[in-house]
Design an enzyme around this catalytic site. Structure first.
Site, short mmCIF file in Angstrom:
data_model
loop_
_atom_site.label_atom_id
_atom_site.label_comp_id
_atom_site.label_asym_id
_atom_site.label_seq_id
_atom_site.Cartn_x
_atom_site.Cartn_y
_atom_site.Cartn_z
CE LYS A 184 -1.97 2.67 3.17
NZ LYS A 184 -2.02 4.00 2.53
CD GLU A 258 13.92 0.59 8.42
OE1 GLU A 258 14.37 1.55 9.10
OE2 GLU A 258 14.61 -0.38 8.09
CB CYS A 292 12.94 8.79 8.23
SG CYS A 292 13.92 7.94 6.99
CD GLU A 389 10.02 12.18 11.93
OE1 GLU A 389 8.95 11.61 12.20
OE2 GLU A 389 10.91 11.66 11.25
#
Ligand code: TAP
Length: 482
Positions: A184, A258, A292, A389
């Site tokens: 997906k 991850e 990331c 983040e």
């Protein structure tokens, strides 16, 4: 079909066709979603609708998993590694042949500068397939354990920041090791995954080996919850990663996660400063900071902080922000309105908490989602902009006096994905690499990727590695790891 043109010079023009609507790719062909529902994907640089894409329900995911299971129990599961490798080589070559089409489509759907999709995303995606093609017939010798075998059907859910590249990171090792796939893509960037389905057909892969189901979080959850999935590979936020880990606890499913990051880029007084400034700019403004492993915290030794900040700001004033299809653009559009709101919320919090805000003052296009390259100085470790983040073009600057203090500050986040060290001293690089709790440590460079190198995190950045020999091990069972 809507036509989008890339590059102003007629001789370097490439045109990509975007269909008004797309179905799901199940069992080797495009099909409607069972409920018939669809969602729009938008060009974030213009807010224009690019296409309508089928929204896969749990019943559609079930069809995709069944197709993947049939393929695994059929020709694909019995195929020799050498023959699987030929398919992977074929896919890699087609990606190279159709590189411009992929680059333009990625830039349209994601907002990233064309020079990045052209020079980074697409070539690295092809390299990932080439690299794993070479492993397909050598798994016995990869040191993975005795008698490595595929898990079976793998469910894969990926984010929107590197849509094609994350797909390659997921699909290439899964196929090399003999698994079949239900993948997906993210809701805001489904188009290159659907173009990849076209490549799968062109490469004549047996039906059901690769299935692409588009949709939102509920489609991802349906993959995670499906009882006939043997292994899950997820890249995305730590919040969703935790939910997935909870959902599969106690089941037979294996998982690699991850997740997010809050990397420190650390400059010592003896570093080559101009080179370090280039690395810092690349570290946080590459891909609008939607990375990331972005170097979102700059840790600079106190006695050179003023000099570094001055050079950094001067460099940022030269960054070109705007049309992602322009080859000279350095910083493109923010991927979605929701992401722009998140960046705005966190940067407002940075100001409210007392950090000093600066941006490069560039003009922004009237339409689309944009954010100026921004730097916060006077940041303390407790500020939200030093802990959370942001996933945008925003750098938080902190200072340190000693290497020990640099390590303590760098490690002081819930994440542990990557870090950068800038110093002329080799011994210090080795010491820092040992002390930093980060899966990847770059020295005198940043954001360097290669399919041969394992990539992944410590702490809340997830578990498992992707790339290299280590990445393969996640896709096999052996007599020792069952
Ligand atoms: P998420 O919101 O976590 O989404 C990632 C993927 O999961 C998307 O396809 C998303 O679908 C889907 N999803 C959402 N809810 C789900 C659920 N309950 N069950 C299963 N799937 C679900 O992250 P994002 O905002 O797209 O991506 C940014 C994050 O990814 C950042 O934190 C970034 O650090 C991380 N990231 C990590 C890495 C590595 S290698 N560590 C690489 C790239 C990005 P929708 O798109 O429809 O929401």
């Amino acid at each position: 079909m809507a036509k989008f043109e890339y590059a102003p010079a007629p001789e370097s023009r490439a045109v990509v066709d975007v269909a008004p609507s797309y179905g799901l790719f199940i069992n080797g062909e495009f099909t409607e979603s069972q409920g018939g529902s669809a969602f729009k994907t938008v060009n974030p640089a213009t807010e224009e609708v690019l296409s309508e894409v089928a929204d896969a329900s749990a019943a559609d995911v079930d069809r995709a998993v069944a197709a993947a299971r049939r393929a695994y129990n059929g020709a694909w599961g019995r195929m020799s590694g050498a023959d699987r490798g030929k398919y992977l080589f074929r896919i890699a070559r087609i990606l190279q042949e159709r590189a411009r089409e992929f680059a333009v489509l990625e830039t349209l759907d994601n907002g990233k500068p064309i020079k990045e999709s052209r020079d980074v995303d697409v070539p690295l995606a092809a390299a990932h397939f080439f690299y794993h093609a070479g492993w397909a017939d050598k798994l016995e010798y990869a040191g993975l354990g005795t008698n490595p075998r595929a898990h079976g059907v793998v469910g894969q859910v990926i984010p929107w920041n590197f849509p094609l590249l994350m797909l390659a990171w997921k699909i290439a090792p899964a196929l090399a090791t003999g698994n079949t796939v239900v993948l997906k893509p993210a809701e805001t960037t489904p188009l290159t995954a659907l173009l990849f389905a076209d490549v799968v057909q062109q490469a004549d892969l047996p039906p059901g080996v690769v299935n692409i189901v588009t949709g939102a979080g509920a489609t991802g959850q349906a993959i995670v919850d499906h009882p006939d999935i043997d292994k899950l590979a997820f890249t995305g936020s730590t919040g969703v990663g935790k939910m997935i880990a909870r959902s599969i606890a106690g089941t037979r499913k294996k998982a690699t996660l991850e997740l997010g990051g809050k990397a420190a880029n650390i400059i010592f007084e003896d570093a080559a400063i101009d080179q370090a400034v280039e690395g810092i700019v690349n570290g946080i403004f590459f891909n609008q900071g939607h990375v990331c492993c972005a170097g979102s915290r700059l840790l600079v030794q106190e006695n050179i902080a003023a000099d570094v900040e001055r050079r950094l700001k001067r460099r940022l004033e030269t960054l070109r922000v705007g049309d992602p299809l322009d080859k000279n653009t350095d910083v493109g559009a923010i991927n979605s309105k929701a992401q722009l709101s998140r960046i705005t919320e966190l940067t407002d919090a940075g100001e409210a908490e007392g950090a000093e805000r600066w941006d490069n003052g560039c003009e922004l296009p009237a339409k689309g989602f944009w954010f100026r390259p921004t730097v916060f100085t006077g940041v303390s470790q407790t500020h939200r902009i030093a802990q959370e983040e942001i996933f945008g073009p925003v750098l938080s600057v902190l200072t340190f006096r000693t290497p020990q203090e640099a390590v303590a500050k760098a490690n002081n986040t819930p994440y542990g994905l990557s870090a950068g060290v800038w110093t002329e001293k080799g011994s210090r690089i080795l010491w820092m690499a040992d002390q930093l709790r980060a899966g990847v440590v770059w020295a005198n460079t940043f954001n360097k990727f290669d399919p041969t190198s394992p990539f992944g995190g410590y702490k809340e950045s997830g578990y498992g590695r992707e790339g290299g020999r280590h990445g393969l091990s996640a896709y096999v069972t052996t007599e020792s790891n069952g």
